[in-house]
Design a protein around this motif. Structure first.
Motif, mmCIF file in Angstrom:
data_model
loop_
_atom_site.group_PDB
_atom_site.id
_atom_site.type_symbol
_atom_site.label_atom_id
_atom_site.label_comp_id
_atom_site.label_asym_id
_atom_site.label_seq_id
_atom_site.Cartn_x
_atom_site.Cartn_y
_atom_site.Cartn_z
ATOM 1 N N VAL A 1 10.659 33.276 -52.051
ATOM 2 C CA VAL A 1 9.328 33.627 -52.006
ATOM 3 C C VAL A 1 8.868 34.308 -50.425
ATOM 4 O O VAL A 1 8.318 34.978 -50.300
ATOM 5 N N ARG A 2 9.538 33.283 -49.762
ATOM 6 C CA ARG A 2 9.312 33.735 -47.994
ATOM 7 C C ARG A 2 10.066 35.032 -47.912
ATOM 8 O O ARG A 2 9.413 35.814 -47.115
ATOM 9 N N LEU A 3 11.240 35.324 -48.674
ATOM 10 C CA LEU A 3 12.126 36.468 -48.197
ATOM 11 C C LEU A 3 11.315 37.711 -48.947
ATOM 12 O O LEU A 3 11.133 38.913 -48.250
ATOM 13 N N ILE A 4 10.809 37.510 -49.935
ATOM 14 C CA ILE A 4 9.871 38.498 -50.563
ATOM 15 C C ILE A 4 8.479 38.772 -49.889
ATOM 16 O O ILE A 4 8.339 39.987 -49.677
ATOM 17 N N LYS A 5 7.880 37.912 -49.242
ATOM 18 C CA LYS A 5 6.934 38.253 -48.390
ATOM 19 C C LYS A 5 7.111 38.947 -47.078
ATOM 20 O O LYS A 5 6.482 39.848 -46.834
ATOM 21 N N ALA A 6 8.324 38.323 -46.620
ATOM 22 C CA ALA A 6 8.991 39.105 -45.228
ATOM 23 C C ALA A 6 9.206 40.606 -45.489
ATOM 24 O O ALA A 6 9.532 41.206 -44.745
ATOM 25 N N SER A 7 9.660 40.737 -46.728
ATOM 26 C CA SER A 7 9.991 42.340 -47.054
ATOM 27 C C SER A 7 8.924 43.280 -46.775
ATOM 28 O O SER A 7 9.403 44.428 -47.054
ATOM 29 N N GLY A 8 7.841 42.852 -46.888
ATOM 30 C CA GLY A 8 6.475 43.655 -46.822
ATOM 31 C C GLY A 8 6.066 44.183 -48.117
ATOM 32 O O GLY A 8 5.180 45.071 -48.187
ATOM 33 N N HIS A 9 6.778 44.053 -49.158
ATOM 34 C CA HIS A 9 6.252 44.506 -50.602
ATOM 35 C C HIS A 9 4.991 43.407 -50.861
ATOM 36 O O HIS A 9 4.652 42.247 -50.620
ATOM 37 N N ARG A 10 3.924 44.447 -51.395
ATOM 38 C CA ARG A 10 2.628 43.940 -51.818
ATOM 39 C C ARG A 10 2.301 44.277 -53.085
ATOM 40 O O ARG A 10 2.831 45.192 -53.707
ATOM 41 N N LYS A 11 1.404 43.207 -53.763
ATOM 42 C CA LYS A 11 0.974 43.703 -55.197
ATOM 43 C C LYS A 11 0.016 44.612 -54.952
ATOM 44 O O LYS A 11 -0.443 44.756 -53.818
ATOM 45 N N PRO A 12 -0.279 45.523 -55.953
ATOM 46 C CA PRO A 12 -1.140 46.574 -55.879
ATOM 47 C C PRO A 12 -2.631 45.896 -55.819
ATOM 48 O O PRO A 12 -3.010 44.853 -56.235
ATOM 49 N N ALA A 13 -3.495 46.777 -54.907
ATOM 50 C CA ALA A 13 -4.983 46.141 -54.884
ATOM 51 C C ALA A 13 -5.863 46.951 -55.750
ATOM 52 O O ALA A 13 -5.737 48.342 -55.355
ATOM 53 N N PHE A 14 -6.393 46.656 -56.431
ATOM 54 C CA PHE A 14 -7.459 47.256 -57.465
ATOM 55 C C PHE A 14 -8.803 47.288 -56.974
ATOM 56 O O PHE A 14 -9.577 47.911 -57.856
ATOM 57 N N GLY A 15 -9.044 46.712 -55.803
ATOM 58 C CA GLY A 15 -10.392 46.815 -55.640
ATOM 59 C C GLY A 15 -11.086 48.254 -54.969
ATOM 60 O O GLY A 15 -10.223 49.224 -54.942
ATOM 61 N N PRO A 16 -12.404 48.433 -54.715
ATOM 62 C CA PRO A 16 -12.689 49.575 -54.208
ATOM 63 C C PRO A 16 -12.547 49.582 -53.148
ATOM 64 O O PRO A 16 -12.324 48.819 -52.082
ATOM 65 N N ARG A 17 -12.192 51.176 -52.583
ATOM 66 C CA ARG A 17 -11.666 51.459 -51.154
ATOM 67 C C ARG A 17 -13.256 51.969 -50.532
ATOM 68 O O ARG A 17 -13.991 52.623 -50.981
ATOM 69 N N LEU A 18 -13.135 51.784 -49.250
ATOM 70 C CA LEU A 18 -14.113 52.362 -48.495
ATOM 71 C C LEU A 18 -13.878 53.548 -47.935
ATOM 72 O O LEU A 18 -12.471 53.843 -47.512
ATOM 73 N N THR A 19 -14.623 54.674 -47.802
ATOM 74 C CA THR A 19 -14.176 55.965 -47.308
ATOM 75 C C THR A 19 -14.305 55.696 -45.603
ATOM 76 O O THR A 19 -15.104 55.123 -45.120
ATOM 77 N N PRO A 20 -13.382 56.494 -45.131
ATOM 78 C CA PRO A 20 -13.423 56.472 -43.448
ATOM 79 C C PRO A 20 -14.615 57.025 -42.906
ATOM 80 O O PRO A 20 -15.080 58.147 -43.613
ATOM 81 N N GLN A 21 -15.336 56.483 -42.134
ATOM 82 C CA GLN A 21 -16.488 56.948 -41.416
ATOM 83 C C GLN A 21 -16.244 57.599 -40.222
ATOM 84 O O GLN A 21 -15.654 56.748 -39.462
ATOM 85 N N ASP A 22 -16.819 58.577 -39.821
ATOM 86 C CA ASP A 22 -16.682 59.194 -38.602
ATOM 87 C C ASP A 22 -18.136 58.791 -37.700
ATOM 88 O O ASP A 22 -19.170 59.234 -38.001
ATOM 89 N N HIS A 23 -17.718 57.966 -36.717
ATOM 90 C CA HIS A 23 -18.983 57.421 -36.122
ATOM 91 C C HIS A 23 -19.052 58.258 -34.457
ATOM 92 O O HIS A 23 -19.744 57.885 -33.661
ATOM 93 N N ARG A 24 -18.361 59.459 -34.501
ATOM 94 C CA ARG A 24 -18.027 60.007 -33.042
ATOM 95 C C ARG A 24 -19.560 60.507 -32.842
ATOM 96 O O ARG A 24 -19.813 60.913 -31.696
ATOM 97 N N HIS A 25 -20.424 61.160 -33.881
ATOM 98 C CA HIS A 25 -21.508 62.049 -33.611
ATOM 99 C C HIS A 25 -23.004 61.074 -33.584
ATOM 100 O O HIS A 25 -23.967 61.437 -33.593
ATOM 101 N N HIS A 26 -22.641 59.946 -33.291
ATOM 102 C CA HIS A 26 -23.911 58.993 -33.361
ATOM 103 C C HIS A 26 -24.233 58.354 -32.183
ATOM 104 O O HIS A 26 -23.562 58.145 -31.215
#
Length: 66
Positions: A41-66
């Protein structure tokens, strides 16, 4: 071996099966490494493999013009 962990069973089952799983399925998949299950289990975690994330994604926001 930690059982009844909220994320661990899904994490291991996604790695081996590509599908969510239960504690029983996780232990079944790790049976060939009976004496070294926690190490696997520790080797699996160290490999960088992740289970898929099915949650909502935030859109990248541009704060340069505020």
């Amino acid at each position: 071996m930690s059982v009844r962990d909220f994320h661990l069973a899904d994490y291991v089952c996604w790695f081996f099966d590509g599908a969510p799983g239960s504690d029983e399925r996780m232990l079944e998949l790790l049976e060939p490494w009976r004496g070294h299950r926690q190490r696997v289990v520790r080797l699996i975690k160290a490999s960088g493999h992740r289970k898929p994330a099915f949650g909502p994604r935030l859109t990248p926001q541009d704060h340069r013009h505020h």
